[in-house]
Design a protein around this motif. Sequence first.
Motif, PDB file in Angstrom:
ATOM      1  N   TYR A 192     -65.097  10.315 -51.848  1.00  0.00           N
ATOM      2  CA  TYR A 192     -66.509   9.953 -51.745  1.00  0.00           C
ATOM      3  C   TYR A 192     -66.821   9.525 -50.317  1.00  0.00           C
ATOM      4  O   TYR A 192     -66.073   8.753 -49.712  1.00  0.00           O
ATOM      5  CB  TYR A 192     -66.848   8.833 -52.724  1.00  0.00           C
ATOM      6  CG  TYR A 192     -66.871   9.280 -54.168  1.00  0.00           C
ATOM      7  CD1 TYR A 192     -67.895  10.096 -54.635  1.00  0.00           C
ATOM      8  CD2 TYR A 192     -65.870   8.904 -55.047  1.00  0.00           C
ATOM      9  CE1 TYR A 192     -67.923  10.515 -55.959  1.00  0.00           C
ATOM     10  CE2 TYR A 192     -65.879   9.322 -56.370  1.00  0.00           C
ATOM     11  CZ  TYR A 192     -66.917  10.134 -56.817  1.00  0.00           C
ATOM     12  OH  TYR A 192     -66.934  10.549 -58.134  1.00  0.00           O
ATOM     13  N   SER A 193     -67.927  10.022 -49.801  1.00  0.00           N
ATOM     14  CA  SER A 193     -68.305   9.683 -48.429  1.00  0.00           C
ATOM     15  C   SER A 193     -69.062   8.360 -48.366  1.00  0.00           C
ATOM     16  O   SER A 193     -69.048   7.687 -47.331  1.00  0.00           O
ATOM     17  CB  SER A 193     -69.164  10.795 -47.826  1.00  0.00           C
ATOM     18  OG  SER A 193     -70.341  11.003 -48.600  1.00  0.00           O
ATOM     19  N   ILE A 260     -59.778  -3.210 -46.820  1.00  0.00           N
ATOM     20  CA  ILE A 260     -60.339  -1.965 -47.352  1.00  0.00           C
ATOM     21  C   ILE A 260     -61.422  -1.418 -46.435  1.00  0.00           C
ATOM     22  O   ILE A 260     -61.504  -0.206 -46.201  1.00  0.00           O
ATOM     23  CB  ILE A 260     -60.888  -2.190 -48.778  1.00  0.00           C
ATOM     24  CG1 ILE A 260     -59.738  -2.398 -49.753  1.00  0.00           C
ATOM     25  CG2 ILE A 260     -61.766  -1.018 -49.223  1.00  0.00           C
ATOM     26  CD1 ILE A 260     -60.168  -2.801 -51.140  1.00  0.00           C
ATOM     27  N   ASN A 261     -62.275  -2.287 -45.915  1.00  0.00           N
ATOM     28  CA  ASN A 261     -63.344  -1.822 -45.028  1.00  0.00           C
ATOM     29  C   ASN A 261     -62.766  -1.163 -43.783  1.00  0.00           C
ATOM     30  O   ASN A 261     -63.271  -0.125 -43.310  1.00  0.00           O
ATOM     31  CB  ASN A 261     -64.247  -2.985 -44.634  1.00  0.00           C
ATOM     32  CG  ASN A 261     -65.536  -2.522 -43.995  1.00  0.00           C
ATOM     33  OD1 ASN A 261     -66.221  -1.641 -44.518  1.00  0.00           O
ATOM     34  ND2 ASN A 261     -65.885  -3.100 -42.857  1.00  0.00           N
ATOM     35  N   ASN A 262     -61.699  -1.730 -43.247  1.00  0.00           N
ATOM     36  CA  ASN A 262     -61.028  -1.131 -42.098  1.00  0.00           C
ATOM     37  C   ASN A 262     -60.467   0.244 -42.447  1.00  0.00           C
ATOM     38  O   ASN A 262     -60.610   1.209 -41.687  1.00  0.00           O
ATOM     39  CB  ASN A 262     -59.905  -2.065 -41.622  1.00  0.00           C
ATOM     40  CG  ASN A 262     -59.178  -1.532 -40.409  1.00  0.00           C
ATOM     41  OD1 ASN A 262     -59.757  -0.888 -39.531  1.00  0.00           O
ATOM     42  ND2 ASN A 262     -57.883  -1.796 -40.340  1.00  0.00           N
ATOM     43  N   ARG A 267     -61.167   6.366 -42.558  1.00  0.00           N
ATOM     44  CA  ARG A 267     -61.303   7.588 -43.362  1.00  0.00           C
ATOM     45  C   ARG A 267     -62.718   8.167 -43.298  1.00  0.00           C
ATOM     46  O   ARG A 267     -63.005   9.172 -43.962  1.00  0.00           O
ATOM     47  CB  ARG A 267     -60.946   7.297 -44.827  1.00  0.00           C
ATOM     48  CG  ARG A 267     -59.506   6.876 -45.094  1.00  0.00           C
ATOM     49  CD  ARG A 267     -58.493   8.001 -44.875  1.00  0.00           C
ATOM     50  NE  ARG A 267     -58.795   9.152 -45.690  1.00  0.00           N
ATOM     51  CZ  ARG A 267     -58.341   9.334 -46.932  1.00  0.00           C
ATOM     52  NH1 ARG A 267     -57.578   8.406 -47.488  1.00  0.00           N
ATOM     53  NH2 ARG A 267     -58.622  10.422 -47.604  1.00  0.00           N
ATOM     54  N   GLY A 268     -63.608   7.540 -42.562  1.00  0.00           N
ATOM     55  CA  GLY A 268     -64.981   8.031 -42.444  1.00  0.00           C
ATOM     56  C   GLY A 268     -65.826   7.777 -43.680  1.00  0.00           C
ATOM     57  O   GLY A 268     -66.789   8.502 -43.940  1.00  0.00           O
ATOM     58  N   VAL A 269     -65.493   6.728 -44.431  1.00  0.00           N
ATOM     59  CA  VAL A 269     -66.213   6.394 -45.662  1.00  0.00           C
ATOM     60  C   VAL A 269     -67.064   5.150 -45.417  1.00  0.00           C
ATOM     61  O   VAL A 269     -66.598   4.167 -44.837  1.00  0.00           O
ATOM     62  CB  VAL A 269     -65.234   6.131 -46.823  1.00  0.00           C
ATOM     63  CG1 VAL A 269     -65.990   5.735 -48.092  1.00  0.00           C
ATOM     64  CG2 VAL A 269     -64.365   7.355 -47.067  1.00  0.00           C
ATOM     65  N   LYS A 270     -68.305   5.184 -45.882  1.00  0.00           N
ATOM     66  CA  LYS A 270     -69.216   4.058 -45.730  1.00  0.00           C
ATOM     67  C   LYS A 270     -69.321   3.313 -47.053  1.00  0.00           C
ATOM     68  O   LYS A 270     -69.571   3.918 -48.104  1.00  0.00           O
ATOM     69  CB  LYS A 270     -70.601   4.550 -45.300  1.00  0.00           C
ATOM     70  CG  LYS A 270     -71.520   3.448 -44.815  1.00  0.00           C
ATOM     71  CD  LYS A 270     -71.034   2.844 -43.504  1.00  0.00           C
ATOM     72  CE  LYS A 270     -71.986   1.776 -43.011  1.00  0.00           C
ATOM     73  NZ  LYS A 270     -71.509   1.141 -41.784  1.00  0.00           N
TER      74      LYS A 270
END
Length: 289
Positions: A192-193, A260-262, A267-270
């Motif tokens: 998921y992006s 996780i945010n890092n 991974r290019g996920v927002k």
Amino acid sequence: MKTILLIKSLLIAIANSFATIIRVFIYSKNTKIKRLDSNSSCVIIGNGPSLSNTIDNNPDFLRNKSLIAVNHFAITDYYEQLKPEYYIAIAHDLYYDDVEPQFIEASNLLFKTISGKTTWEITLFMPVESRKYKRWQSFLTNNDKIKISYINLTPAEGFDCLTHFLFKKNLAMPRPHNVMIPSLIVGINMGYSTIYLIGADHSWLKDISVNDNNEALINNRHFYDTNSKPKSFDKKGKGARNLPEILFTLMTAFNSYHIINNYAQKRGVKIFNCTQGSYIDAFERNIIE
């Protein structure tokens, strides 16, 4: 002084990395999470007290997004209404057999309800450890709509290059002291992006108390609770934690969100936290309109 601190940090990272490798070697199993063909968005549905208002007041927000439900969400009417594609349940008291009676009762009700209500295709993620426990599985055997997939909850710490590799390979994750942590890792690894969080209040700090018997209590309120009261914080379905143990558990969970945010950024996920009043400070806030 700075040099000493850098050396100390380096030694801690080395020790944590070495310990992580050993844990993964002992506890983790080869598991796979199916990746999506397209970059789409998902909503992770936490069970915090704000969830009912979020769902009732923003029905359009949930449309055209994959939904990931967690823990005891299925016992509510929203389960059949929203029909989540994925479900994640990791609490030890959901599959252990030697837990206190109220946890057995709640667990049996949950899996019986999932089996009875689910008329659409759904993937249920459970810890690798739960595979050897048969009680919870017995409720799901007659529903072929439910696919069970297993995930490793092995905690990973140390150098980012190591931990991110293990996260990506589904061999480990940040310390999973809350079900939202594996839910986020699964969402990222499925491809998921964009990931939205709702019902992730995590506002327990204001609900902690200590009574005159020195018993540490927490009012762990959920949106489906009708009469929630302060009670002890159990240890894997048994006993009670003292105040330092409760605070350490909460601190570890909040720290895992920053990890996780890092990882998500790499991974290019927002990740957007859409929970008003949430205590999670790791993700960008997004007010649903």
